[in-house]
Design a protein around this motif. Structure first.
Motif, PDB file in Angstrom:
ATOM      1  N   ASP A 408       0.804  -1.213   0.000  1.00 28.44           N
ATOM      2  CA  ASP A 408       0.000   0.000   0.000  1.00 28.44           C
ATOM      3  C   ASP A 408       0.840   1.268   0.000  1.00 28.44           C
ATOM      4  N   ALA A 409       2.176   1.136   0.123  1.00 28.21           N
ATOM      5  CA  ALA A 409       3.051   2.307   0.102  1.00 28.21           C
ATOM      6  C   ALA A 409       3.510   2.657  -1.305  1.00 28.21           C
ATOM      7  N   GLY A 410       3.144   1.867  -2.301  1.00 25.63           N
ATOM      8  CA  GLY A 410       3.530   2.150  -3.669  1.00 25.63           C
ATOM      9  C   GLY A 410       2.649   3.213  -4.304  1.00 25.63           C
ATOM     10  N   HIS A 411       2.893   3.476  -5.578  1.00 27.03           N
ATOM     11  CA  HIS A 411       2.108   4.487  -6.290  1.00 27.03           C
ATOM     12  C   HIS A 411       0.663   4.027  -6.429  1.00 27.03           C
ATOM     13  N   ALA A 412      -0.252   4.989  -6.572  1.00 21.13           N
ATOM     14  CA  ALA A 412      -1.663   4.661  -6.788  1.00 21.13           C
ATOM     15  C   ALA A 412      -1.827   3.942  -8.126  1.00 21.13           C
ATOM     16  N   ALA A 592       8.060  12.659  -7.563  1.00 21.46           N
ATOM     17  CA  ALA A 592       7.371  12.697  -6.271  1.00 21.46           C
ATOM     18  C   ALA A 592       6.649  11.371  -6.109  1.00 21.46           C
ATOM     19  N   ALA A 593       6.009  11.192  -4.942  1.00 22.62           N
ATOM     20  CA  ALA A 593       5.377   9.906  -4.669  1.00 22.62           C
ATOM     21  C   ALA A 593       4.358   9.524  -5.730  1.00 22.62           C
ATOM     22  N   GLN A 594       3.608  10.496  -6.246  1.00 19.86           N
ATOM     23  CA  GLN A 594       2.545  10.201  -7.213  1.00 19.86           C
ATOM     24  C   GLN A 594       2.725  10.959  -8.517  1.00 19.86           C
ATOM     25  N   HIS A 595       3.946  11.390  -8.802  1.00 13.46           N
ATOM     26  CA  HIS A 595       4.202  12.158 -10.023  1.00 13.46           C
ATOM     27  C   HIS A 595       5.459  11.624 -10.705  1.00 13.46           C
ATOM     28  N   GLY A 596       5.435  11.623 -12.038  1.00 13.99           N
ATOM     29  CA  GLY A 596       6.595  11.176 -12.783  1.00 13.99           C
ATOM     30  C   GLY A 596       6.681  11.874 -14.128  1.00 13.99           C
ATOM     31  N   ILE A 597       7.879  11.825 -14.709  1.00 14.16           N
ATOM     32  CA  ILE A 597       8.124  12.356 -16.046  1.00 14.16           C
ATOM     33  C   ILE A 597       8.646  11.208 -16.898  1.00 14.16           C
ATOM     34  N   GLU A 607       7.378  -1.079 -44.880  1.00  7.09           N
ATOM     35  CA  GLU A 607       7.400  -0.974 -46.345  1.00  7.09           C
ATOM     36  C   GLU A 607       8.388   0.100 -46.806  1.00  7.09           C
ATOM     37  N   GLY A 608       9.545   0.153 -46.144  1.00  4.90           N
ATOM     38  CA  GLY A 608      10.585   1.096 -46.528  1.00  4.90           C
ATOM     39  C   GLY A 608      10.366   2.517 -46.054  1.00  4.90           C
ATOM     40  N   GLN A 609       9.243   2.793 -45.407  1.00  3.13           N
ATOM     41  CA  GLN A 609       8.909   4.131 -44.922  1.00  3.13           C
ATOM     42  C   GLN A 609       9.191   4.217 -43.433  1.00  3.13           C
ATOM     43  N   GLY A 610      10.019   5.168 -43.032  1.00  2.52           N
ATOM     44  CA  GLY A 610      10.375   5.306 -41.622  1.00  2.52           C
ATOM     45  C   GLY A 610       9.800   6.566 -41.012  1.00  2.52           C
ATOM     46  N   ASP A 611       9.293   6.460 -39.798  1.00  2.00           N
ATOM     47  CA  ASP A 611       8.750   7.614 -39.073  1.00  2.00           C
ATOM     48  C   ASP A 611       9.257   7.574 -37.633  1.00  2.00           C
ATOM     49  N   GLU A 612       9.458   8.773 -37.078  1.00  2.00           N
ATOM     50  CA  GLU A 612       9.911   8.887 -35.698  1.00  2.00           C
ATOM     51  C   GLU A 612       8.854   9.598 -34.862  1.00  2.00           C
ATOM     52  N   ASP A 613       8.724   9.146 -33.620  1.00  3.46           N
ATOM     53  CA  ASP A 613       7.780   9.729 -32.669  1.00  3.46           C
ATOM     54  C   ASP A 613       8.541   9.982 -31.375  1.00  3.46           C
ATOM     55  N   VAL A 614       8.535  11.232 -30.921  1.00  2.32           N
ATOM     56  CA  VAL A 614       9.219  11.585 -29.678  1.00  2.32           C
ATOM     57  C   VAL A 614       8.258  12.387 -28.813  1.00  2.32           C
ATOM     58  N   SER A 615       8.227  12.097 -27.503  1.00  2.00           N
ATOM     59  CA  SER A 615       7.285  12.788 -26.618  1.00  2.00           C
ATOM     60  C   SER A 615       7.855  12.885 -25.211  1.00  2.00           C
ATOM     61  N   LEU A 616       7.313  13.840 -24.473  1.00  2.00           N
ATOM     62  CA  LEU A 616       7.632  14.017 -23.059  1.00  2.00           C
ATOM     63  C   LEU A 616       6.300  14.085 -22.325  1.00  2.00           C
ATOM     64  N   GLN A 617       6.132  13.212 -21.326  1.00  2.00           N
ATOM     65  CA  GLN A 617       4.838  13.071 -20.669  1.00  2.00           C
ATOM     66  C   GLN A 617       4.966  13.297 -19.163  1.00  2.00           C
ATOM     67  N   TRP A 618       4.028  14.067 -18.625  1.00  2.00           N
ATOM     68  CA  TRP A 618       3.856  14.171 -17.169  1.00  2.00           C
ATOM     69  C   TRP A 618       2.830  13.142 -16.754  1.00  2.00           C
ATOM     70  N   ARG A 619       3.138  12.383 -15.689  1.00  8.26           N
ATOM     71  CA  ARG A 619       2.296  11.275 -15.251  1.00  8.26           C
ATOM     72  C   ARG A 619       1.871  11.508 -13.805  1.00  8.26           C
ATOM     73  N   TYR A 620       0.573  11.357 -13.553  1.00 11.98           N
ATOM     74  CA  TYR A 620       0.019  11.518 -12.204  1.00 11.98           C
ATOM     75  C   TYR A 620      -0.743  10.260 -11.831  1.00 11.98           C
ATOM     76  N   TYR A 621      -0.334   9.631 -10.713  1.00 10.32           N
ATOM     77  CA  TYR A 621      -0.983   8.417 -10.219  1.00 10.32           C
ATOM     78  C   TYR A 621      -2.024   8.810  -9.167  1.00 10.32           C
ATOM     79  N   PHE A 622      -3.216   8.240  -9.285  1.00  2.00           N
ATOM     80  CA  PHE A 622      -4.277   8.615  -8.348  1.00  2.00           C
ATOM     81  C   PHE A 622      -5.170   7.416  -8.047  1.00  2.00           C
TER      82      PHE A 622
END
Length: 622
Positions: A408-412, A592-597, A607-622
Motif C-alpha cells: 500500500d506504500a507504492g504508487h496509486a 514525487a510519490a505520485q508524479h513522474g516524467i 514498407e521502406g517508410q520510416g517515421d519517428e515519434d518523440v514525446s515528453l509526458q507528465w504522469r500523475y498516479y491517483f
C-alpha cells in the motif's frame, strides 16, 4: 360535550394513533415510549444499511443492496427498499425464533435500538458452537501479492484472518481465513473466466477455512508474498463482524472481477463491524485489492503489518550470497544428497555445509511444491534433512529475506498523463488515462519486479492542423519477465490487445491482439528478455485487411528506485509480406510519490517508410 371539544378529542386520538404507528414494534413501543427511534429513522441508519449491503457512494447510499440472493431478504422488496425490509424483519423476528438465529446480527442490533424487546430470547446453539470453535479474539486483513499466472489473482487477493484469543504472529495453526471468491466450475477456461468474471457471470460467496491452508496456497504453492495488516477492532466490533458472517452463510452475490470482488466485499464487512466507516464510497468504479488495503489503513484500522515471504524469496535470500562453485554444490546436492559424504564436501566448514544442504533442501521443495511428492523426491528430502540434523543447529548463515516496501506504500493504481510530442514533422498533444495498474517503467516500490499489468488505457491525441482523435485503446497489456537463474527458470510471456493507429497507416484505428513467450536473464545488472511473438491485426491499410504476423521482441531494461529505462526492438512479418520494424527508448523519472516524467522515442519502419515519434509526458498516479 360540545362539538368543539368532541373534535378536539378526536384529533388528539388521531395524532396518538399516528404517533403509535411510527414507533417500532417493541415492548417500549407497546408501552407508548417515545425514546425509541421510528422505523423511518432506523431504515436510514448507517448500520442498518450496512447490514443490508446498501454500499456507500459519495452522496449517500446505493438505492439497492449488493446482495443478489433473495434468501437474504425477508421482504419481497427488501433489496430495493430498506424500510420495507426493516418492517418485515421486525415483524418476523418478533414472532419466529428460528429467524432470530439466522439473522442474529440484525436481531441484536434491533434489540439495542429498542425496535425489539430486549428480553426476547434468541436460542441459537449452532451460532454459539460456531463462535466457540473459532474463539475470535483478533482480526487481520491479509494481502497476497499479485500472481500473473492466474487470471483471478493478477491484482493480488485480500481476505480476513480471524485469530483466537491469545494469538501470536509466529503461530497461525488455530486461525481461520474468511475468504470471498467466485464459484468457478473446474472446466472453465481462462478466457471464459475473464469474460464471465467481468460480466458478473459467476456467483460469489464467503467461506471459512484454516488459515494455514491459505498460507500453503499462496506463499508455498504460488510463491506469493503475504502481508498481514493487523486490525484494531475491539471485542464489540469483532462480535458484530462474526454475527454478520453467520448471516452470510450460503448467501450468493454476483461476482464482478473489477468492482464487486473479494476486496470490496471485505470493506462491506468492516463497515458492519465499525459503524460510521465509509470505505465502499471510495470505490464507485473498480476496487483493486491494494487500493482497498490503502483505504483500510488510511481509515485508521491498522495497528501493525507482518510480512511473510514466499518460499521462492526465502530460497533466493539463502543462495544470493553464494559464489558459482557453492551454487553448483546446491544443485548437485538437490539431485544427489549422498554427495554430502564425499571428501570434497566434508572438508568444508560446518557452517558452509549446513548452508549448502539447507539450500538444496529448499530448492528441492520449491521445485516440487505444486506436485505430489514421488518416492524419489521424498527420499531425497529425507536424506537432506537427516544430513542437516547431523550438524549443529546454530551452524550456517542467516537467510532472512530483505523486507520489501509494503504494497500500500507504492504508487496509486490509476494514471492520468499529459504529453507533448512530435510525429511526422508535426507537433501534437496527448491526454492519457489508465484505469489500472502498473507498467515496467513505473516506480517499482510496492509492486512485483519485472511484471506489468495494464487494463483499460486510452490515449487521445490532437495534432496541429487536425482535430482530436483516439490514438489508442488498450484493453489488456500483461508482461511477466522474471529473469532465469540457476535455481529459477520461469517462462517470460506477454499478452496485449486493443485498438491502435499504426505509424505506417495513421488514418486507421486497427484492432489487434498479440502474445509471446520466451526467456529473460539479468546480465551486468540489466534485465534482458527475448520473446517469440505472434500478432493478429485488422488494418484497412492492407489489401487483405486481416493479417497475422510472427515476430520477435527483444528488450533491455534497467530499474532503480526513482529511475527506470528500457530499450526495446520488435520485428513482425505479416502474411502479406509487409515487414514492420520498431525500435524504442523510454526513460521514466519519479519526481514525487505520485508524479513522474517519462520520455519516449520510437522509430517505425514499414514498407521502406520510416517515421519517428518523440514525446515528453507528465504522469500523475491517483
Amino acid at each position: 360535550m360540545t362539538t368543539r371539544r368532541y373534535w378536539g378529542l378526536l384529533l388528539l386520538l388521531v395524532f396518538a394513533v399516528s404517533a403509535r404507528a411510527q414507533l417500532p414494534l417493541s415492548k417500549a413501543g407497546l408501552e407508548g415510549s417515545t425514546q425509541s427511534p421510528s422505523l423511518d429513522t432506523l431504515a436510514d441508519h448507517p448500520q442498518w444499511r450496512a447490514l443490508l449491503h446498501y454500499g456507500r457512494v459519495k452522496a449517500g447510499y446505493e438505492r439497492e443492496s449488493y446482495v443478489d440472493d433473495p434468501a437474504f431478504f425477508l421482504s419481497v422488496d427488501g433489496r430495493r427498499d430498506a424500510r420495507a425490509e426493516l418492517q418485515a424483519t421486525v415483524e418476523q423476528l418478533q414472532n419466529l425464533p428460528t429467524l432470530r438465529c439466522q439473522f442474529i446480527a440484525r436481531f441484536r442490533w434491533l434489540q439495542q435500538q429498542g425496535a425489539l424487546d430486549s428480553e426476547l430470547p434468541a436460542a441459537c446453539d449452532g451460532y454459539r458452537q460456531w463462535r466457540g470453535t473459532i474463539n475470535a479474539g483478533a482480526v487481520a486483513l491479509v494481502f497476497a501479492a499479485s500472481y500473473l499466472n492466474s487470471p483471478s489473482s493478477m491484482y493480488g487477493h485480500t481476505f480476513l484472518r480471524v485469530d483466537p484469543q491469545g494469538y501470536r504472529a509466529e503461530s497461525a495453526l488455530l486461525s481461520y481465513a474468511v475468504n470471498y471468491a467466485a464459484v468457478v466450475p473446474d472446466n472453465d477456461s481462462s478466457l471464459l473466466f475473464a469474460w464471465r468474471g467481468m460480466s458478473g457471470g459467476y456467483p460469489g460467496h464467503f467461506s471459512l477455512q484454516p488459515y494455514v491452508d491459505k498460507l500453503q496456497e499462496y506463499s508455498r504453492l504460488e510463491n506469493r508474498d503475504v502481508w498481514e495488516y493487523e486490525l484494531n477492532l475491539n471485542a464489540a466490533e469483532i462480535d458484530r463482524l462474526m454475527a454478520h458472517l453467520w448471516e452470510l452463510q450460503s448467501i450468493n452475490f454476483d461476482y464482478y472481477f473489477m468492482d464487486e470482488n473479494c476486496s470490496f466485499r471485505l470493506l462491506e464487512l468492516l463497515e458492519v463491524a465499525r459503524p460510521g466507516l465509509t470505505l465502499t464510497a471510495e470505490f464507485p468504479v473498480h476496487a483493486i485489492p491494494v487500493d482497498t488495503v490503502r483505504a483500510v489503513r488510511e481509515a485508521g484500522l491498522v495497528d501493525e503489518v507482518v510480512y511473510r515471504p514466499s518460499r521462492q524469496r526465502e530460497l533466493d535470500a539463502l543462495v544470493a550470497p553464494l559464489d558459482a562453485a557453492q551454487r553448483q554444490w546446491v544443485l548437485t546436492l538437490a539431485r544427489e544428497p549422498a554427495q554430502n559424504l564425499v571428501p570434497a564436501f566434508q572438508r568444508k566448514s560446518v557452517d558452509e555445509q549446513r548452508t549448502l544442504l539447507l539450500g538444496a533442501y529448499r530448492l528441492l521443495r520449491y521445485q516440487h511444491n505444486r506436485q505430489q511428492r514421488s518416492p524419489d523426491v521424498a527420499g531425497r528430502s529425507f536424506a537432506l534433512l537427516r544430513a542437516i540434523n547431523h550438524l549443529p543447529p546454530d551452524a550456517g548463515q542467516s537467510a532472512t529475506p530483505v523486507r520489501p516496501t509494503e504494497p500500500d506504500a507504492g504508487h496509486a493504481t490509476a494514471l492520468a498523463g499529459l504529453a507533448l510530442g512530435r510525429f511526422d514533422e508535426r507537433d501534437y498533444r496527448e491526454v492519457s488515462l489508465r484505469l489500472t495498474y502498473h507498467d515496467l517503467l513505473d516506480p517499482v516500490a510496492g509492486y512485483p519486479r519485472n511484471a506489468s499489468l495494464n487494463m483499460l488505457q486510452a490515449t487521445l491525441r490532437q495534432v496541429d492542423g487536425e482535430g482530436s482523435r483516439l490514438q489508442s485503446l488498450t484493453l489488456v497489456d500483461i508482461r511477466s519477465l522474471a529473469p532465469r537463474t540457476d535455481f529459477f527458470q520461469p517462462i517470460s510471456w506477454q499478452a496485449r490487445g486493443g485498438l491502435e493507429r499504426s505509424d505506417g497507416h495513421p488514418d486507421y484505428l486497427a484492432p489487434y491482439a498479440s502474445g509471446g513467450a520466451g526467456g529473460s536473464w539479468q546480465i551486468l545488472g540489466v534485465d534482458i528478455s527475448a520473446l517469440a511473438t505472434l500478432r493478429a491485426e485488422y488494418n484497412e491499410g492492407f489489401e487483405n485487411n486481416w493479417q497475422a504476423a510472427p515476430g520477435l521482441t527483444v528488450r533491455g531494461g534497467l530499474q532503480r528506485e526513482h529511475v527506470a529505462a528500457a530499450l526495446e526492438a520488435e520485428h513482425y512479418r505479416f502474411a502479406n509480406g509487409v515487414e514492420r520494424n520498431t525500435v524504442g527508448l523510454s526513460l521514466n523519472v519519479a519526481v514525487a510519490a505520485q508524479h513522474g516524467i517519462r520520455f519516449n522515442w520510437r522509430r517505425v519502419v514499414e514498407e521502406g517508410q520510416g517515421d519517428e515519434d518523440v514525446s515528453l509526458q507528465w504522469r500523475y498516479y491517483f
